[in-house]
Write an enzyme that holds these catalytic residues in place. Structure first.
Site, mmCIF file in Angstrom:
data_model
loop_
_atom_site.group_PDB
_atom_site.id
_atom_site.type_symbol
_atom_site.label_atom_id
_atom_site.label_comp_id
_atom_site.label_asym_id
_atom_site.label_seq_id
_atom_site.Cartn_x
_atom_site.Cartn_y
_atom_site.Cartn_z
ATOM 1 N N CYS A 79 36.427 22.472 30.074
ATOM 2 C CA CYS A 79 35.676 23.247 29.088
ATOM 3 C C CYS A 79 36.453 23.381 27.785
ATOM 4 O O CYS A 79 35.853 23.483 26.715
ATOM 5 C CB CYS A 79 35.325 24.616 29.659
ATOM 6 S SG CYS A 79 36.742 25.511 30.325
ATOM 7 N N HIS A 89 32.526 28.478 46.082
ATOM 8 C CA HIS A 89 33.049 27.361 45.309
ATOM 9 C C HIS A 89 31.959 26.325 45.066
ATOM 10 O O HIS A 89 30.880 26.373 45.661
ATOM 11 C CB HIS A 89 34.232 26.727 46.038
ATOM 12 C CG HIS A 89 35.311 26.257 45.128
ATOM 13 N ND1 HIS A 89 35.047 25.703 43.885
ATOM 14 C CD2 HIS A 89 36.664 26.234 45.257
ATOM 15 C CE1 HIS A 89 36.190 25.382 43.301
ATOM 16 N NE2 HIS A 89 37.183 25.693 44.110
ATOM 17 N N GLU A 124 32.873 32.603 31.970
ATOM 18 C CA GLU A 124 33.606 31.602 31.192
ATOM 19 C C GLU A 124 32.791 30.330 31.291
ATOM 20 O O GLU A 124 32.741 29.688 32.337
ATOM 21 C CB GLU A 124 35.025 31.429 31.744
ATOM 22 C CG GLU A 124 35.949 30.669 30.811
ATOM 23 C CD GLU A 124 35.960 29.177 31.084
ATOM 24 O OE1 GLU A 124 35.241 28.443 30.360
ATOM 25 O OE2 GLU A 124 36.663 28.747 31.995
#
Length: 457
Positions: free
Chosen positions: A263, A156, A229
């Site tokens: 995003c 993470h 992504e």
């Protein structure tokens, strides 16, 4: 650095320090994930689906504690953090109900007496995840991956270590066997070696364009499956026939939710010239009504940015855009005092070549570009190296769909804000990455589509 530090972006104060994994601890985690994978894959899919249902229950029972940690570590409003937990729980239930059908063999007619695609897990998958949706970004990959029979290792973002620990704990409390989902408390410098490790069979990254190039290169070198992504600079195309009051209301949500740190936020507002002045005036008034403050406070609309360097970078983009000819309508100056606050900002007369048009602005800054007509608006929308999402706003949905088909992006919405939904594939094109998350396509990314051909005896 021997620790991962959680810092409250609303105050700048250190919340907690978390020790990093040692090299030996990392090897133990890799061994455990690889050793667990065969038995986890061999078990009945109904059992894996049951664990997802239990996981949804754990999330809902611990919603407040999980949400508060996210707010304290990265600054999102508490109301949005709660909604993020709810979305994770809903995704668990969606895949528990529909995922087993996605894993069924696909029968194909051929010259065999029986031929099919058997969908089989790859093994252990590494997730390299960002801080802006510290739970949802992980769940939208981990849920389909584990249901498909893979084990998961999470690297993470270093500024949300508390959220990362919560994630490993909730999977364990839902009854997932040890080794199915593990948190790796390591820094970004460890990622390339982990990808290269033979025990890793695939990697998924959600993050910046730069991080995507590094991870994609490492995965390619190691011949590993990958999903990227990456960033986006989504166009929000407003046609002259759009209902401006409703469109502006949605524009505020599309740009400023999650403090603008998403995003798929609308970043470039491309407006037909005939209504541009009216749109900007309404947009300005709505932006100036937003309340900046403590993200724990229910009255707050905009919290702090997640880190000081992110605020500095955003302000630099605004400053350079104004120097290049953009007009500052409102905002544009960092707030003095404690915390990493940046005011909701509106720029007009933004053109290709300016930072606010060409770069991803990751924060509460909206850039308006005026288009001659609908065709020009689509041309401007596509003048971006990014291609994650985009939207078209019009009184004519059929015309809107025709224009949406021309947008060069992975997700195109008509009269709706771009969002991720477990029922629909999610991902981008161009410099926004490749591969798809969610839906049936998402569960396929880390499966071996094995052809099986059976002839007559």
């Amino acid at each position: 650095m021997s620790e991962l530090n959680a810092i409250n972006p609303a105050t700048g104060e250190t919340l907690a320090r978390y020790p990093r994994m040692t090299a030996d601890q990392l090897q133990v985690a890799l061994d455990r994930a690889a050793a667990t994978a065969p038995d986890w894959a061999a078990g009945p899919v109904a059992e894996r689906a049951a664990r997802l249902r239990d996981l949804a229950g754990v999330l809902r029972a611990q919603r407040e504690d999980l949400a508060r940690t996210a707010t304290q570590e990265m600054g999102k409003r508490l109301a949005e953090a709660r909604a993020e937990i709810d979305k994770c729980a809903a995704a668990c239930e969606y895949y528990a109900e529909h995922g087993p059908d996605y894993l069924q063999d696909t029968m194909i007619a051929s010259d065999a007496s029986r031929s099919l695609i058997a969908w089989q897990p790859l093994g252990t998958v590494l997730l390299v995840m960002p801080w802006n949706f510290p739970y949802w970004q992980v769940f939208r990959q981990a849920v389909p991956a584990t249901l498909a029979g893979n084990t998961v290792l999470l690297k993470h973002a270093s500024n949300v270590p508390g959220c990362a620990e919560h994630l490993e704990r909730v999977f364990a409390e839902a009854g997932f066997p040890a080794g199915v989902f593990q948190n790796l408390a390591v820094g970004s410098e460890a990622v390339a070696d982990i990808i290269a490790d033979a025990r890793i069979r695939g990697v998924s990254l959600t993050g910046s364009e730069g991080a995507g190039r590094v991870v994609g290169a490492a995965a390619g070198k190691a011949l590993k499956s990958s999903v990227l992504e990456l960033g986006g600079s989504d166009a929000f195309v407003v046609l002259a026939d759009a209902d401006l009051d409703d469109t502006v209301e949605q524009a505020v949500r599309a740009r400023f939710q999650n403090n603008g740190e998403t995003c798929i936020a609308a970043k470039r507002f491309i407006v037909e010239a005939a209504v541009a002045d009216a749109f900007i005036e309404r947009f300005r008034a709505a932006i100036e009504a937003l309340v900046i403050g403590d993200p724990i406070d229910e009255a707050t609309n905009i919290g702090p940015l997640a880190r000081a360097d992110l605020r500095d970078e955003l302000h630099d983009q605004v400053t350079r855009s104004v120097a290049a000819g953009a007009r500052l309508v409102t905002g544009g100056e960092p707030r003095a005092g404690a915390g990493y606050f940046y005011p909701p900002t509106l720029l007009d007369a933004v053109e290709p070549g300016m930072p606010a048009f060409d770069e991803e602005t990751f924060g509460p800054v909206a850039a308006v570009t005026r288009a001659r007509d609908a065709d020009h608006a689509i041309e401007l929308a596509n003048r971006s190296r990014f291609g994650l999402g985009g939207s078209v706003w019009t009184a004519d949905p059929a015309r809107g769909e025709a224009l949406a088909r021309r947008l060069e992006c992975g997700c195109a919405f008509v009269n709706g804000i771009v969002k991720s939904d477990p029922r629909l594939p999610f991902g981008g094109v161009k410099d926004s990455g490749y591969g798809r998350e969610l839906s049936e396509l998402g569960i396929r990314e880390f499966q071996n589509a094995k052809t099986i051909w059976v002839g007559q005896a």
